[in-house]
Structure formats: structure tokens, C-alpha cells
Design an enzyme around this catalytic site. Structure first.
Site, PDB file in Angstrom:
ATOM      1  N   ARG A 107      26.231 -34.999 -34.545  1.00  0.00           N
ATOM      2  CA  ARG A 107      27.170 -35.347 -35.600  1.00  0.00           C
ATOM      3  C   ARG A 107      26.507 -35.140 -36.952  1.00  0.00           C
ATOM      4  O   ARG A 107      25.323 -35.406 -37.122  1.00  0.00           O
ATOM      5  CB  ARG A 107      27.593 -36.821 -35.488  1.00  0.00           C
ATOM      6  N   TYR A 246      29.987 -28.113 -32.393  1.00  0.00           N
ATOM      7  CA  TYR A 246      29.327 -29.039 -31.482  1.00  0.00           C
ATOM      8  C   TYR A 246      29.997 -30.407 -31.417  1.00  0.00           C
ATOM      9  O   TYR A 246      30.323 -31.012 -32.444  1.00  0.00           O
ATOM     10  CB  TYR A 246      27.868 -29.245 -31.906  1.00  0.00           C
ATOM     11  N   LYS A 255      35.690 -38.616 -31.720  1.00  0.00           N
ATOM     12  CA  LYS A 255      35.467 -39.622 -32.758  1.00  0.00           C
ATOM     13  C   LYS A 255      36.466 -39.489 -33.913  1.00  0.00           C
ATOM     14  O   LYS A 255      36.914 -40.490 -34.477  1.00  0.00           O
ATOM     15  CB  LYS A 255      34.047 -39.517 -33.310  1.00  0.00           C
ATOM     16  N   HIS A 275      34.895 -48.404 -30.597  1.00  0.00           N
ATOM     17  CA  HIS A 275      33.815 -47.630 -29.969  1.00  0.00           C
ATOM     18  C   HIS A 275      33.261 -48.465 -28.809  1.00  0.00           C
ATOM     19  O   HIS A 275      32.157 -48.996 -28.877  1.00  0.00           O
ATOM     20  CB  HIS A 275      32.750 -47.355 -31.026  1.00  0.00           C
ATOM     21  N   SER A 297      25.803 -45.235 -30.193  1.00  0.00           N
ATOM     22  CA  SER A 297      25.642 -44.083 -29.311  1.00  0.00           C
ATOM     23  C   SER A 297      24.225 -44.022 -28.747  1.00  0.00           C
ATOM     24  O   SER A 297      23.248 -44.332 -29.437  1.00  0.00           O
ATOM     25  CB  SER A 297      25.942 -42.783 -30.070  1.00  0.00           C
ATOM     26  N   CYS A 299      22.809 -45.834 -26.537  1.00  0.00           N
ATOM     27  CA  CYS A 299      22.167 -47.132 -26.305  1.00  0.00           C
ATOM     28  C   CYS A 299      22.576 -47.738 -24.965  1.00  0.00           C
ATOM     29  O   CYS A 299      22.501 -48.955 -24.787  1.00  0.00           O
ATOM     30  CB  CYS A 299      22.498 -48.100 -27.438  1.00  0.00           C
ATOM     31  N   ASP A 322      33.203 -44.910 -23.632  1.00  0.00           N
ATOM     32  CA  ASP A 322      32.988 -44.670 -25.067  1.00  0.00           C
ATOM     33  C   ASP A 322      34.049 -45.257 -25.989  1.00  0.00           C
ATOM     34  O   ASP A 322      33.711 -45.796 -27.031  1.00  0.00           O
ATOM     35  CB  ASP A 322      32.884 -43.170 -25.314  1.00  0.00           C
ATOM     36  N   ARG A 416      24.066 -32.769 -23.862  1.00  0.00           N
ATOM     37  CA  ARG A 416      25.253 -33.466 -23.337  1.00  0.00           C
ATOM     38  C   ARG A 416      25.770 -32.859 -22.039  1.00  0.00           C
ATOM     39  O   ARG A 416      25.517 -31.715 -21.709  1.00  0.00           O
ATOM     40  CB  ARG A 416      26.365 -33.401 -24.386  1.00  0.00           C
TER      41      ARG A 416
END
Length: 637
Positions: A107, A246, A255, A275, A297, A299, A322, A416
Site C-alpha cells: 500500500r 498491486y 480497502k 478492519h 495488517s 499481525c 480481514d 501474498r
């Protein structure tokens, strides 16, 4: 469906003027206009598709139907072009590997904008630009940006088709890689068009790589542009993304829509766009409850959502890892859906120990990005728990004679996998239920080496809102910035809230105040799997052992439960209340995991005071009162 058109004005026909998103004139051929009308009966969508074509000037238009045949055709095309690599079909059938440009790997929060009507509405945690000024910047960039490429039109539903909690989006893009990812991540295609109907509303999402092709020009394996913009217009409920191919920069349903735009919609309409993972947990007696949990993110959200409990007889099933959209149901409980249709998970660290169910999920029908390629045509990443044999190709495409010879990680830290939820071995039976699932507990967490205990419970909804507002975590590879640095990340929404976070805190308080039945509201908890000892070692084994914490959380949602003691920060388990049967953790370590040191917490209070000051008068008085109350209680310890 492909439409071929140069999109040059037809001087023999009168142009049609519409209430254009770009306030531009457009003309397309009568044939192409008829094909778009056949594709959708929604007049607003018809006009919007033509406007994007006129602006971006693609060589072709592909109107997506979301079918398996379409997906297979696109992956075959990209494979022939060298954009993606087909993995060994015996090891990983119908799966592919893509490698991004080294400058397009995460991001780009510094290039992400919330263009609300005023700067105050965006708040101090967002990059703001005046919407008119931003459009003056973007329009020349998007003009002709798809020359030599195909524009793909993707209608999609965020959430189960037809659910009262779901919403429709439509994205155009010039990246077939994005189309294939959106095919997995959303309910994309004809079903979404059917739900949209003739008069339905949709969130318009325009994406371009910003890499037009001249006639005969050789294309890049990963076209992108160093000049990037990810722009949200909250009042218009629209998104424009330029320059990146990406992840969340390009998969605009993720998002951009599901959090930044949806959070504004939720504020205006009285629901929550968060989130958060959603999981169901069942005890040995067959009683099941659902939990929503917010972590920054990378975690551990995906690991928790797909956990294999170590406690005998307990079962965890996933709704999503998510995003959660939550609304009150007719019975007064808060119901949640996962608006996504797939997993976009962080690969490094995913192993048979940390998340065996994730590894099982990605055995087929999966798109991998920026992981390593083994000599036998399979994928690999750091922390996978195995050692590949022979040569290995790293995420930049460089060949190493062996893993030992590679002096840098062969998989990018933010590499990813994109895989369908439906093929997860522990998917919850209600993962696609339009009604959603009732939430009994809301859990916050983050990476904290010190201070925060393994688990504690909030006193009430207002205190729980304060707990969410106080989330801070050590930075990970999922975003720009120095790794390991502690940053405040309220509700794990810092990069994703589409408006002023002071107003966002107030919205959470309002949701609790307006609950149809306050007794049915979820209870709040905070967990910290990452507390360390003096030698820097993790004190808690984590992974499947986290089920012991979830068990206590579920027990505490029963109003009659008395297994907690009150402390300055909230309720913690009484001695012996946390089920440690068979757990190989010494008693002194367990004691340390729940030790509350006032001096450490007062440092957090000092940090929060400074952080909350950026919201000025927008910070709700109740949040200020909660912080003052915490400070008073700590000083009395």
C-alpha cells in the site's frame, strides 16, 4: 465480451450529453453503445462505462461475466505473455505466480487521498486534497491512460448476493491480473449485475496502471507508473486509482471500497464497516458464538481466523480474515458479514505450525504474488517451515543455486496469496449467509512487546470504544514505513477510515447508545500474543494455544460468568480461570503475561494524550473522560 473501438468522435452523429462523472462529452459508436446497453439495463452504469472509455481511450473493452471460462482465458493469456507463471499442476493445480515491479509492492499510504468537501471532514490522519483540485490533477493523467490496452469492466458485490448488508461496486481496469484477483476476492460478474438491476446504486471505481502502449511498443511484465494516486471521493462514493497494479492499490473492492468508502456509508446509514476478521467458535457441548477481531495488517488476523485449537473438543471456523460489515438485526443483535469472497493473505510466516489451514487453502486455484519459485515448480517463502531443494528463483526473478546462496529474503516480506474462501477447510457453514452472523465479542489486538497483558476485557461499550481508539502496534511490512516502530492505529483503521477519526470514535459511541437492546451488545476484549521477556523471547506460544484465550472470552460473554477480576485497565482472568491444561508454560511466565505495571501504562497514557490531541475538538468528550479515568486508576495502584 470484447468491444473494439478507437473512441474517436463520430462527427456524423449528435453527441449525447450526460450528467458525467468527469463533466465531459463523449461519443461511442452506435454498435458499441448497443452492446453496453445489452450488458446492463442500468442507465447510470451504461453512461459511466462509456465515460471511462472516452476518458481512458482503451484499444478494447471487455465486459466481464465473472465465469470460470473467463478466468481461465485471462490466466492463459497472461501465461503466454510471460506476466504470470503456471505452477506445477501436480503440486498446485490451476495456480500461478506473479512478480511485481520492485517499486510496487505494498500500500502507498503517502499517495492515498481522502478528497472530502473540507479538510476537517477528512481529519488529521488522512491525506486530503480539495476534490476539484484533485480532479484537475487526475483527469490529464487518466486521459489516454489505457491506450493500447483492454479496459475490463467488473461489476461486483461486496457481500453475499442480495444481502441487505451488501453493496455493489463496478470497477474498470486495464490489468488482467487485477481482474483475476477480483474474480477471487469478490462476487464478480453477472450475479452482481442482476442484483444491481435497472435502478440500483453502485460505487464507481476507476483504475489504470498509467502505462499506455504505443503501437508496436513492447509491454512490461508488470506495467505501472512511479507517479501513484489512490483517491477517494466520500461524498460521491467513488474511487480513482492510478499507477499501481498491486494489492489494495488496485483491487479497489478491498480497502478502498470495503473500508474507506464503506466507513463513510456506514457513518451516514448507522452501521459499521471495520478492519476485522470474523470467526465462529464452538465448545465441546456444541454451543457456538461468533467473534469479530481487529488487528493491524500482518499481525495474525488470518492465523486467528483459521486457527486449529489445541483445546480438545473446541472448533474454530472462519467467516473471513480481514473485513466485517455489521448492522443490527431485527432481534436487536449486531450481525456481521464478510464482504469479501477470498483471502488476500500475507505469505511469509505462514506455515504448518502457524496456520496449517491457510496452507491447505492455497493448494489449488490460487494466485501468488512476490513469493519464490522452487526448481520443481512450486512456491516458497520465509517461515514456511520447509527447506526447498535445488535452485530457487527469488521474487525479483533472480536465480540462486540454492537457498543458502541467497543473501536476501527470496520472498518479499509483503508477498501474498489470493485464494477462494470456499476452499478453506475450516470455512464456516454461514460464511455466505445473506443474514450474516450474530457477534458476541469484539476483540482488539496488535504487536506489543511490553505493557499490554495477554487478554483483558472492557468495562462497557464506551470503555470498549476507548480500547479500540487506543490500539497501537509495532509496524509491519504491509505498509510503508520503518518496521518495528510503534504507531497508533485506532481500531486498526488508521490507513482505512474514510473520514475524521474523531467523528469515527463518536460514531462507535453512537452505535452503542442507539442499540435496540443494550444487553445484547457484544463485549469488548484486547489481546496481545506478542509480549516478550527480558531476553526478547515471546512469552506466549500463540497459534493454536490462542484458543485458550478465546475460550475465556466466550465464557465472559455470559452475564453470569464470574471468572474475572477487576483491574485499573479492565477485567483480567482470575488465577486459574484461563484453561492451561496441558500447556507447557511455567507459572512465573503466566504471571508475567498478566502483570500490569502502572509506570508502563502511564507512559501509554502520556502517548495517547499526545496522539489524541491531533483531533482537537473532534475528540469525543467520552474518549477524553475514559483516558482520564484510566490515568486516575493507574495512579491509585
Amino acid at each position: 465480451m470484447f468491444l473494439r473501438n478507437s473512441f474517436r468522435p463520430n462527427l456524423l452523429s449528435a453527441p449525447r450529453k450526460t450528467a458525467s462523472f468527469f463533466s465531459r462529452w463523449y461519443t461511442v459508436s452506435t454498435q458499441d453503445h448497443a452492446r453496453i446497453q445489452k450488458y446492463t439495463q442500468n442507465i447510470k452504469l451504461q453512461r459511466w462505462i462509456e465515460e471511462q472509455a472516452n476518458l481512458c481511450e482503451p484499444k478494447d473493452i471487455h465486459l466481464c461475466d465473472g465465469s470460470t471460462e473467463e478466468y481461465n482465458a485471462l490466466t492463459s493469456m497472461m501465461e503466454k505473455q510471460g506476466v504470470i507463471t503456471r505452477l506445477n499442476p501436480e503440486k498446485r493445480p490451476n495456480s500461478f505466480l506473479a512478480r511485481s515491479d520492485p517499486g510496487d509492492v505494498a500500500r502507498v499510504e503517502s499517495r492515498t487521498f481522502i478528497c472530502s468537501a473540507t479538510k476537517d471532514q477528512a481529519g488529521p490522519t488522512n491525506n486530503w486534497e480539495d476534490p476539484k483540485t484533485m480532479m484537475n490533477t487526475l483527469t490529464p493523467l487518466f486521459s489516454g491512460s489505457m491506450k493500447g490496452r483492454t479496459m475490463y469492466v467488473m461489476p461486483y458485490s461486496m457481500g453475499p448476493l442480495g444481502s441487505s448488508i451488501s453493496h455493489i461496486g463496478v470497477q474498470v481496469t486495464d490489468s488482467p491480473y487485477v481482474v483475476c484477483n477480483m474474480n477471487i476476492m469478490t462476487r464478480m460478474g453477472k450475479g452482481a449485475l442482476d442484483v444491481l438491476g435497472t435502478n440500483g446504486e453502485f460505487v464507481p471505481c476507476t483504475h489504470t496502471l498509467g502505462a499506455p502502449l504505443a503501437e508496436g511498443q513492447k509491454d512490461s511484465d508488470w506495467p505501472c507508473n512511479p507517479n501513484k494516486y489512490i483517491v477517494h471521493f466520500p461524498e460521491k462514493r467513488s474511487i480513482m486509482s492510478y499507477g499501481s497494479g498491486y494489492g489494495g492499490n488496485a483491487l479497489l473492492g478491498k480497502k478502498c471500497f470495503s473500508l474507506r468508502i464503506a466507513s463513510v456509508m456506514a457513518r451516514d446509514q448507522g452501521w459499521l464497516a471495520e478492519h476485522m476478521l470474523i470467526l465462529g467458535i464452538t465448545n465441546p457441548q456444541g454451543e457456538k458464538k461468533y467473534i469479530a477481531a481487529a488487528f493491524p495488517s500482518a499481525c495474525g488476523k488470518t492465523n486467528l481466523a483459521m486457527m486449529t485449537p489445541t483445546l480438545p473438543g473446541w472448533k474454530v471456523e472462519t467467516i473471513g480474515d480481514d473485513i466485517a460489515w455489521m448492522k443490527f438485526g431485527k432481534d436487536g443483535r449486531l450481525y456481521a458479514i464478510n464482504p469479501e469472497n477470498g483471502f488476500f493473505g500475507v505469505a511469509p510466516g505462514t506455515s504448518a505450525k502457524s496456520n496449517p489451514n491457510a496452507l491447505k487453502t492455497v493448494t489449488k486455484n490460487t494466485l501468488f504474488t512476490n513469493v519464490a519459485l522452487t526448481e520443481d515448480g512450486d512456491i516458497w517463502w520465509e517461515g514456511m517451515g520447509t527447506t526447498p531443494k535445488g535452485k530457487i528463483l527469488d521474487w525479483k526473478g533472480k536465480t540462486h543455486a540454492s537457498l543458502e546462496e541467497a543473501r536476501e529474503p527470496v520472498a518479499h516480506p509483503n508477498s501474498r496469496f489470493t485464494a477462494p474462501i470456499a476452499q478453506c477447510p475450516v470455512v464456516d457453514p454461514k460464511w455466505d449467509d445473506p443474514q450474516g452472523v450474530p457477534i458476541s465479542a469484539i476483540v482488539f489486538g496488535g504487536r506489543r512487546s511490553t505493557t499490554v497483558p495477554l487478554v483483558y476485557q472492557g468495562f462497557d461499550w464506551s470503555h470498549g470504544t476507548f480500547m479500540g481508539a487506543s490500539v497501537a502496534s509495532e509496524q509491519t511490512a504491509a505498509a510503508e514505513g520503518p518496521r518495528g516502530q510503534l504507531r497508533h492505529d485506532p481500531f486498526a483503521m488508521l490507513p482505512f477510515c474514510g473520514y475524521n477519526m474523531g467523528d469515527y470514535f463518536q460514531h462507535w459511541l453512537n452505535i452503542g447508545a442507539k442499540a435496540p437492546n443494550p444487553e445484547l451488545l457484544p463485549k469488548f476484549f484486547f489481546v496481545n500474543w506478542f509480549r516478550k521477556g527480558k531476553e526478547g523471547q515471546f512469552l506466549w506460544p500463540g497459534f493454536g494455544e490462542n484458543s485458550r484465550v478465546l475460550k475465556w472470552i466466550i465464557e465472559r460473554t455470559d452475564p453470569k460468568n464470574t471468572s474475572a477480576e477487576k483491574t485499573a485497565i479492565g477485567y483480567i482472568p482470575k488465577e486459574g480461570a484461563l484453561d492451561t491444561t496441558g500447556l507447557q508454560v511455567p507459572a512465573e511466565i503466566m504471571k508475567e503475561l498478566f502483570t500490569i505495571r502502572p509506570q508502563d501504562w502511564l507512559l501509554d497514557v502520556q502517548s495517547l494524550n499526545k496522539y489524541f490531541s491531533i483531533f482537537g475538538s473532534k475528540l469525543p468528550q467520552e474518549i477524553r473522560s475514559q483516558l482520564n479515568g484510566l490515568e486516575d486508576r493507574l495512579k491509585k495502584m
